[in-house]
Design an enzyme around this catalytic site. Structure first.
Site, PDB file in Angstrom:
ATOM      1  N   CYS A  82       9.404  20.888  46.125  1.00 32.75           N
ATOM      2  CA  CYS A  82       9.779  20.204  47.373  1.00 32.75           C
ATOM      3  C   CYS A  82       9.041  20.827  48.574  1.00 32.75           C
ATOM      4  CB  CYS A  82      11.296  20.235  47.525  1.00 32.75           C
ATOM      5  SG  CYS A  82      11.859  19.079  48.784  1.00 32.75           S
ATOM      6  N   HIS A 169      13.571  18.225  42.454  1.00 31.74           N
ATOM      7  CA  HIS A 169      14.268  19.484  42.177  1.00 31.74           C
ATOM      8  C   HIS A 169      14.581  19.588  40.683  1.00 31.74           C
ATOM      9  CE1 HIS A 169      14.927  20.946  46.265  1.00 31.74           C
ATOM     10  NE2 HIS A 169      14.905  19.666  46.591  1.00 31.74           N
ATOM     11  N   GLU A 171      15.832  22.051  39.169  1.00 27.71           N
ATOM     12  CA  GLU A 171      16.942  22.968  38.893  1.00 27.71           C
ATOM     13  C   GLU A 171      18.298  22.283  38.888  1.00 27.71           C
ATOM     14  OE1 GLU A 171      15.010  22.797  41.479  1.00 27.71           O
ATOM     15  OE2 GLU A 171      16.056  23.125  43.378  1.00 27.71           O
ATOM     16  N   SER A 223      40.243  46.614  39.287  1.00 28.59           N
ATOM     17  CA  SER A 223      41.172  45.682  39.926  1.00 28.59           C
ATOM     18  C   SER A 223      41.817  44.755  38.915  1.00 28.59           C
ATOM     19  CB  SER A 223      40.408  44.847  40.945  1.00 28.59           C
ATOM     20  OG  SER A 223      39.539  43.970  40.258  1.00 28.59           O
ATOM     21  N   GLY A 224      41.278  44.742  37.704  1.00 24.24           N
ATOM     22  CA  GLY A 224      41.755  43.773  36.728  1.00 24.24           C
ATOM     23  C   GLY A 224      40.851  42.543  36.717  1.00 24.24           C
ATOM     24  N   GLY A 225      40.018  42.406  37.753  1.00 26.43           N
ATOM     25  CA  GLY A 225      39.079  41.291  37.813  1.00 26.43           C
ATOM     26  C   GLY A 225      37.926  41.495  36.832  1.00 26.43           C
ATOM     27  N   VAL A 226      37.155  40.436  36.628  1.00 27.72           N
ATOM     28  CA  VAL A 226      36.076  40.459  35.642  1.00 27.72           C
ATOM     29  C   VAL A 226      35.028  41.530  35.988  1.00 27.72           C
ATOM     30  CG1 VAL A 226      34.256  39.095  34.541  1.00 27.72           C
ATOM     31  CG2 VAL A 226      36.345  37.983  35.311  1.00 27.72           C
ATOM     32  N   ASP A 227      34.594  41.574  37.255  1.00 28.40           N
ATOM     33  CA  ASP A 227      33.477  42.444  37.609  1.00 28.40           C
ATOM     34  C   ASP A 227      33.814  43.918  37.387  1.00 28.40           C
ATOM     35  OD1 ASP A 227      32.489  40.044  38.357  1.00 28.40           O
ATOM     36  OD2 ASP A 227      32.687  40.378  40.515  1.00 28.40           O
ATOM     37  N   SER A 228      34.973  44.340  37.880  1.00 22.14           N
ATOM     38  CA  SER A 228      35.281  45.764  37.743  1.00 22.14           C
ATOM     39  C   SER A 228      35.577  46.116  36.288  1.00 22.14           C
ATOM     40  CB  SER A 228      36.414  46.178  38.678  1.00 22.14           C
ATOM     41  OG  SER A 228      37.623  45.621  38.280  1.00 22.14           O
TER      42      SER A 228
END
Ligand code: XMP
Length: 512
Positions: A82, A169, A171, A223-228
């Site tokens: 583009c 595009h 993507e 934290s219990g979250g995915v990342d940590s």
């Protein structure tokens, strides 16, 4: 890091991160840098190929972001998308002007000559266009590859150099052959091998953490979250007992969350895990606080205080692990545009400087979906890895108004029922995030023959890709009916359930 890397020059398109993700899905590492990055810096990153993104800008206006013209002398495989097409033409002798008719949406492409970029793509195909400018004439050495009804030069290639330009595009999901075109560019034109795998990343990340931390000790806030959870598991693999995780129980977690983390990481995997019961501390600090931003600030600073005290007790630590993700670190042309702070997002920022800790951020190269793949690679169970996002201030921003423990109990139960029903109906993974909110009002109801005057629970479920924008999930009536009926009947103190059908914008995902 893998040997092969595609550098994506970002000119501010809303789709730039999507390009990076598509390239990685195809097995090639990609990195996003500002579109105006100087040539020396581009060379330093040793790209195997370059992709120039789209942009809301017009290349012929004076304020338009332009690439360093030196990139065209590199001879590296190059794909302009583009605006990336238009700006390349402008810098290489072509003509760009406002299109008589802007094109937004699906268009039919007709191929004029064969090109390695379109190998395996039909001669006529549908693709997604979004542009107000167009190329009127190609520069010397360029040849037309495709057109559409409205656009004379919809794709072009250089006669001798591995440079390819497309107006559509590739993507986005609305370009069905987009992935094929990107794959042709990476493997047909740039002749890459595709060495980006999560197994490989895991190996390198473990070695990297060992190198960084040496003989030191690493601290990680869970934290219990995915990342940590993924950061902790990854660091544990690298350092074993030289990692200590601290889970601050602020009393604002979902039902069963603390036990789950303790069981999975502490007992099952043997991570050194300290769970701090700070529920009372947080509750007393939050007492009678109504303003959402103040709640967030209080929780943030109390978290830091508790964490600091623990770190002192644990003994000398030099490093702090943090789950920073790639979207947080991208130095991009669009950074700053519309990046207005709508809510302060709480994390453990502020900690490293105060405690003179060095940061270890092993996920800083990954997108969210890649973190999940890494989690699976590390053997974490699906119910932990595929969890919905959860805000740092937890349930405090979901009990509207002042927070107290009785209300938190009501909310936790209602939320657990809603999630249970979503899982049972196999809708949990079809929605991006779902939760219950406890409203600070009472309404009249009737239970048995008795009038009741009780609280209201709002249910929220949204579809989103990054939380920046969202639409409400069209959950089946039956799922909503079951969740509402169970909550109103099983949760003491609730007699009414409503469903939030607002998109973001104008609303936000959380209610506070
Ligand atoms: P909003 O409510 O801003 O939420 O539309 C967008 C996404 O961010 C999450 N969120 C937070 N995450 N700390 C966090 O770590 C916060 O203070 C916070 N507030 C919102 C929200 O759950 C959603 O996924």
């Amino acid at each position: 890091m893998p040997r092969e890397r595609v550098l994506i020059l970002d000119f501010g398109s809303q789709y730039t991160q999507l390009i990076a993700r598509r390239v990685r899905e195809l097995g090639v590492f990609s990195e996003i840098v500002s579109g105006t990055t100087p040539l020396v810096e581009i060379k330093r990153r040793r790209p195997s190929a370059l992709i120039l993104s789209g942009s809301p800008a017009s290349g012929y206006r004076s304020e338009a972001p332009l690439p360093d013209p030196g990139i065209y002398a590199l001879g590296k495989p190059l794909l302009g998308i583009c605006y990336g097409f238009q700006v390349t033409q402008q810098l290489m002798g072509g003509t760009v002007a406002k299109a008589p008719r802007a094109e937004y949406g699906s268009a039919i492409f007709a191929l004029d000559r064969p090109s390695p970029l379109f190998r395996g793509v039909p001669r006529r195909f549908r693709a997604w266009m979004s542009h107000g400018d167009e190329v009127r004439a190609l520069g010397p050495g360029w040849e037309r590859v495709a057109h559409t009804t409205n656009c004379r030069f919809a794709a072009a290639r250089h006669a001798t150099l591995p440079y390819h330009l497309i107006q559509f595009h590739p993507e986005v999901a609305h370009s069905p052959f987009g992935k094929k075109v990107l794959s042709n560019f990476l493997f047909g034109v740039a002749k890459l091998a595709g060495d980006w795998t999560m197994k490989g990343f895991l190996r390198q990340a473990v070695a990297g953490i060992r190198r960084e931390v040496g003989e030191g000790h690493l601290l990680c806030a869970l934290s219990g979250g995915v990342d940590s959870t993924v950061v902790a598991t990854l660091c544990h693999r690298a350092l074993g007992k030289r990692l200590t995780c601290v889970l601050v129980d602020h009393g604002l977690m979902r039902e069963g969350e603390i036990e789950e983390v303790r069981g999975e990481l502490g007992e099952k995997r043997g991570l050194r895990l300290v769970v701090v019961d700070a529920r009372q501390r947080f509750l007393s600090k939050l007492e009678s606080v109504i303003d959402p931003e103040r709640k967030r600030k209080i929780i943030g600073s109390e978290f830091i205080a508790v964490f600091e005290e623990q770190a002192q007790e644990i003994g000398p630590v030099e490093f702090l692990a943090q789950g920073t993700l790639y979207p947080d670190v991208i130095e991009s042309a669009s950074a700053g545009w519309g990046a207005q702070v709508i809510k302060t997002h709480h994390n453990v920022g502020g900690l490293p400087e105060r405690m003179r800790l060095k940061l270890v951020e092993p996920l800083r190269w990954l997108f969210k979906d890649e973190v999940r793949v890494l989690g699976r690679e590390l053997g974490l169970p699906a119910h932990l890895v595929d969890r919905h996002p959860f805000p740092g201030p937890g349930l405090a921003v979901r009990t509207l108004g002042a927070v107290n423990s009785a209300d938190l109990e009501i909310l936790r139960r209602a939320d657990a029922i809603f999630i249970e029903e979503l899982r049972r109906a196999r809708w949990y993974h079809r929605t991006w995030q779902a939760f219950a909110v406890l409203l600070p009002i009472q309404t009249v109801g009737v239970k048995g023959d008795e009038r009741s005057y009780e609280r209201v629970i709002a249910l929220r479920a949204v579809d989103s890709t990054d939380g920046m924008t969202a639409d409400w999930t069209r959950l089946p009536d039956a799922v909503l009916a079951r969740a509402a009926s169970r909550i109103a009947n099983e949760v003491r103190g609730v007699n009414r359930v409503v469903f939030d059908c607002t998109s973001k914008p104008p609303a936000t995902i959380e209610w506070e």
